[in-house]
Design a protein around this motif. Sequence first.
Motif, PDB file in Angstrom:
ATOM      1  N   ARG A 191       0.819  -1.084  -0.127  1.00 49.54           N
ATOM      2  CA  ARG A 191      -0.084   0.029  -0.052  1.00 49.54           C
ATOM      3  C   ARG A 191       0.788   1.389   0.085  1.00 49.54           C
ATOM      4  O   ARG A 191       1.573   1.319   0.977  1.00 49.54           O
ATOM      5  N   ALA A 240       6.799  12.272  26.701  1.00 50.70           N
ATOM      6  CA  ALA A 240       5.613  12.180  27.763  1.00 50.70           C
ATOM      7  C   ALA A 240       4.536  11.575  27.617  1.00 50.70           C
ATOM      8  O   ALA A 240       3.334  11.951  27.361  1.00 50.70           O
ATOM      9  N   SER A 293       2.545   7.427  28.739  1.00 51.22           N
ATOM     10  CA  SER A 293       2.448   6.815  29.927  1.00 51.22           C
ATOM     11  C   SER A 293       3.613   5.668  30.163  1.00 51.22           C
ATOM     12  O   SER A 293       4.038   5.222  29.423  1.00 51.22           O
ATOM     13  N   ALA A 294       3.742   5.516  31.480  1.00 49.90           N
ATOM     14  CA  ALA A 294       4.923   4.272  31.955  1.00 49.90           C
ATOM     15  C   ALA A 294       4.541   3.084  31.379  1.00 49.90           C
ATOM     16  O   ALA A 294       5.166   2.122  31.655  1.00 49.90           O
ATOM     17  N   ALA A 295       3.021   2.935  31.277  1.00 52.23           N
ATOM     18  CA  ALA A 295       2.374   1.681  30.920  1.00 52.23           C
ATOM     19  C   ALA A 295       2.671   1.197  29.458  1.00 52.23           C
ATOM     20  O   ALA A 295       2.223   0.176  29.077  1.00 52.23           O
ATOM     21  N   LEU A 296       3.347   2.176  28.719  1.00 48.76           N
ATOM     22  CA  LEU A 296       3.389   1.963  27.095  1.00 48.76           C
ATOM     23  C   LEU A 296       4.811   1.668  27.096  1.00 48.76           C
ATOM     24  O   LEU A 296       5.704   2.191  27.679  1.00 48.76           O
ATOM     25  N   PRO A 297       5.055   0.848  26.100  1.00 46.79           N
ATOM     26  CA  PRO A 297       6.685   0.502  25.808  1.00 46.79           C
ATOM     27  C   PRO A 297       7.044   2.215  25.214  1.00 46.79           C
ATOM     28  O   PRO A 297       6.471   2.979  24.816  1.00 46.79           O
ATOM     29  N   ARG A 302      12.376   0.298  13.869  1.00 46.89           N
ATOM     30  CA  ARG A 302      10.952   0.153  14.599  1.00 46.89           C
ATOM     31  C   ARG A 302       9.977   0.978  14.144  1.00 46.89           C
ATOM     32  O   ARG A 302       8.664   0.303  13.951  1.00 46.89           O
ATOM     33  N   ARG A 326       8.171  -1.028  10.908  1.00 46.54           N
ATOM     34  CA  ARG A 326       7.763  -2.222  11.075  1.00 46.54           C
ATOM     35  C   ARG A 326       6.445  -2.378  10.500  1.00 46.54           C
ATOM     36  O   ARG A 326       5.479  -1.450  10.505  1.00 46.54           O
ATOM     37  N   GLY A 327       6.322  -3.564   9.684  1.00 39.10           N
ATOM     38  CA  GLY A 327       5.123  -3.574   8.985  1.00 39.10           C
ATOM     39  C   GLY A 327       5.079  -2.663   7.558  1.00 39.10           C
ATOM     40  O   GLY A 327       4.255  -3.191   6.667  1.00 39.10           O
ATOM     41  N   VAL A 328       6.085  -1.930   7.469  1.00 36.33           N
ATOM     42  CA  VAL A 328       5.941  -1.308   5.927  1.00 36.33           C
ATOM     43  C   VAL A 328       7.629  -1.653   5.307  1.00 36.33           C
ATOM     44  O   VAL A 328       7.510  -1.799   4.244  1.00 36.33           O
ATOM     45  N   ARG A 374      11.317  -3.781   5.819  1.00 39.98           N
ATOM     46  CA  ARG A 374      12.186  -4.715   6.500  1.00 39.98           C
ATOM     47  C   ARG A 374      13.615  -4.627   6.196  1.00 39.98           C
ATOM     48  O   ARG A 374      13.727  -4.576   4.978  1.00 39.98           O
ATOM     49  N   ALA A 411      -0.982   6.015  33.689  1.00 38.24           N
ATOM     50  CA  ALA A 411      -0.861   7.418  33.552  1.00 38.24           C
ATOM     51  C   ALA A 411      -1.949   7.818  32.898  1.00 38.24           C
ATOM     52  O   ALA A 411      -2.159   7.283  31.891  1.00 38.24           O
ATOM     53  N   CYS A 468       0.287  12.665  30.964  1.00 37.07           N
ATOM     54  CA  CYS A 468       1.242  12.471  32.167  1.00 37.07           C
ATOM     55  C   CYS A 468       2.668  12.260  31.652  1.00 37.07           C
ATOM     56  O   CYS A 468       2.940  11.676  30.948  1.00 37.07           O
ATOM     57  N   ARG A 522      -2.697  -5.418  10.036  1.00 38.57           N
ATOM     58  CA  ARG A 522      -1.431  -6.229  10.279  1.00 38.57           C
ATOM     59  C   ARG A 522      -1.781  -7.871  10.512  1.00 38.57           C
ATOM     60  O   ARG A 522      -1.191  -8.714  10.164  1.00 38.57           O
ATOM     61  N   ALA A 566       5.864  -6.703  12.800  1.00 37.08           N
ATOM     62  CA  ALA A 566       5.095  -5.696  12.378  1.00 37.08           C
ATOM     63  C   ALA A 566       3.591  -5.477  13.114  1.00 37.08           C
ATOM     64  O   ALA A 566       3.017  -4.411  13.525  1.00 37.08           O
TER      65      ALA A 566
END
Lengths: 425, 394
Positions: free
Chosen positions: A84, A112, A114-118, A203, A206-208, A210, B33, B37, B339, B380
């Motif tokens: 695509r 900035a 969330s700490a819960a996200l990578p 990174r 990725r998906g677009v 390689r 968060a 945040c 995906r 991906a």
Amino acid sequence: MTDPGSDEHRDGISRRRLLAVAGAAAGGLVVGGLAGGAVGVASASGDDGSSTGTVAFHGEHQAGIATAAQDRLLFASYDVVTPRRADLEKMLREWTAAAERLTAGQPVGDPATSAALPPTDTGEAEGLHPARLTLTVGFGPTLFELEGTDRFGLAAQRPDALVDLPAFPGDALEADRSGGDLCIQACGDDPQVLFHAVRNLTRIGRGVVRLRWSQEGFGRTSSTTASQATPRNLLGFKDGTDNLRAGTAELDDSVWATADDGSAWMAGGSYMVTRRIRNLIEVWDRTSLAEQERVIGRVRATGAPLGSSSERDPIDLAAKDAAGLPLIDPDAHVAVANQDALGIHILRRGYNFTDGLDPRVGQLDAGLFFIAYQRDPRAQFIPMQQRLAASDLLNEYIKHVGSAVFAVPPGLQPGQWWGQGLMES
Amino acid sequence: MSTIEQNAPRGRARRTRSLTLVGAALVVVGGLAAAGCTEKEVASDDGSVQVIEVALTDAGCEPSSLSATAGPTTFKVSNDDAGGVTEFEVLTADGGRVLGESENIGPGLDGSFSLTLKAGSYQTYCPGGSKEKGTLEVADGGSGLTGDPAAQAQAVSTYLAYVQQQADEGVSRTTQFADAVKAGDLAKAQSLFAWAREPYETIEPIAESFGDLDPRIDAREGDVPAADWTGFHRIEEALWVQQSTAGLAPLADQLVADMTTLARSIPSVQLEPSQIANGAVALLDEVSASKITGEEDRYSHTDLADFAANVAGAKAAFQAVEPLLAADEADLVSTIQQRFADLDTALAPYRVAGGPADGYVLYTDLTPAQTAALAGSVDALAEPLSRVAALVLQ
């Protein structure tokens, strides 16, 4: 990094302001986009080897070409895996935004979150200098047309100069070290900064895209400005003495494509050829000094042409010794590759490489990752390499195992994105 | 989520991230968060996230008695000069399950991890201290969780219904596989192997959260001491390497018993939506780590069947939590859906009628380039999917 001088821009620089100021004081270095003007090339890049500053991302031409050669390379070649075009465009916009931040010494993305996200940025460049990082993008022939298919509706935009390289005598090319739809040339003075940049772009992609192959390089093998000393390649000889220099009309003429060359979107761009040239190190190391110097055509210690006393002396192919024999063998590397004799000039920007041991034979896998920029490979690299492949004495000691060619689009102004000119033409 | 130690027993190689359970009144933090945040705000005392500071000392955890209010909590662990104490753990009250920990905090270092605490009593543990164990009392309070509780409950029940269905199917298939093994029918046992595993592979992160069950069912050679090696791969080794069913009957019976235990345990499972999303990523990490290298089914080479089952399980998990994602995450949702479709397309060429790996070709039939392409498709998908867990509670 939109408007140089804006608050956003100044904030971006501030994280490393102290370091950058220190570098500027020590080396007369101009920091990042604060330089103003649209030069964006070597003048903004710490010509003297200051390794802490930034190189302007925006400019008439992409940085990383006429920029004073940094000490390290990480080259990444990618295959586009999405069918695509919209995915590709989106990624190129994201890559551009990331490259603007990375080359300014900033982490990618918004810190900035969330700490819960990578984490958006992978973090390993935190606290490191920007290291004169440049990121240069290129488009390979297969982006425009793959096995006869116009994958993204770009075939009509393929520049005539972006040819598939012909097979040269002696080529031993490996498919998994050759070609690619897109490339990123990352140059800088700190390998961790380069890894960080390529890792994060990979990174984001990725998906677009390689990764198809990559190459680390060290010890730049060319000087691209008048003030840089000539380095040595892994054969032990000075390399790149006879190279184009930034700021000369000769470079401008030989490197930058113009609209008149056929592709308007490539005006201000260039064409890059890469060759992974393996040195047959073990064979070379048991060759006598006299034979090594005959093969190269220069004195190893000084870099001077045989029969001359200093490195920059002109190469005189007519010079004879007392016995009437030529001082420089007509098939010596400097004779065959002599750009003045050919009337052809390219900008070389290669790096030494090693990937450790070749387990198949137990020998060092090392050599030269050759990078050349030019206005048209048909008139420059190809005839030059045909001549080298036919008669260069050095061929006995080297092997071309990887090869690629890319159209390197012109530089960007703030707000523009990599590939915009191509996609919108 | 590397700071969240799962409940696998100590001293055993832990192969993958499993879901932190459950009966344990603590969950991995999801919406820790609020949007926008910064890290500093998370650590600030703004009421949305409580911060508990713990010091490692030669005496153990300091303070040794902690109290908190239910809700998202960040533990900040520091060590000034305790050479022999470098780790802080929060465990269930009976000490049976590690819910979160920070390791390798040597003198002069610090670390942190986050949990969403529910009301109740917990144990703290600073191994090496003169008093290793302490207590954590969590009082009822604002839950700290946001979002629509009814929608969250719906997502959990949708997913648990899928898990139960897969677990029950796993018992049925494993029973038929065990029957073939016990009947000495080598060919039939071989042909049923990948098929029998498939349901288990769709819910592996759930199974892994039950401590000993996963190693008993799915350990590979070398994961556990040779004398303790049981389950699918022990039988696989005999069927393909020894080419024999001799002596396998007790192993086959135990496998059925363990699968049955698993299926019966599902009703007691409590999950948070963020754990379901993390489980989807964990399934893909399974693929990246062992299926794509051909390590999983190293004797039968039926890895692609496991691969497809892991992807199917990840898809079921994502579909369960997808309604919880805010409307402004539509781009993320469509990227993930695309995906999944791309990955399905990438697998399609290897799906052949009567294929030896439950309808797929053998792993050994793939070229390195084909393997690399599949790995790229998995990465991906996993990349955007890894963002979901933090977003489902907001």
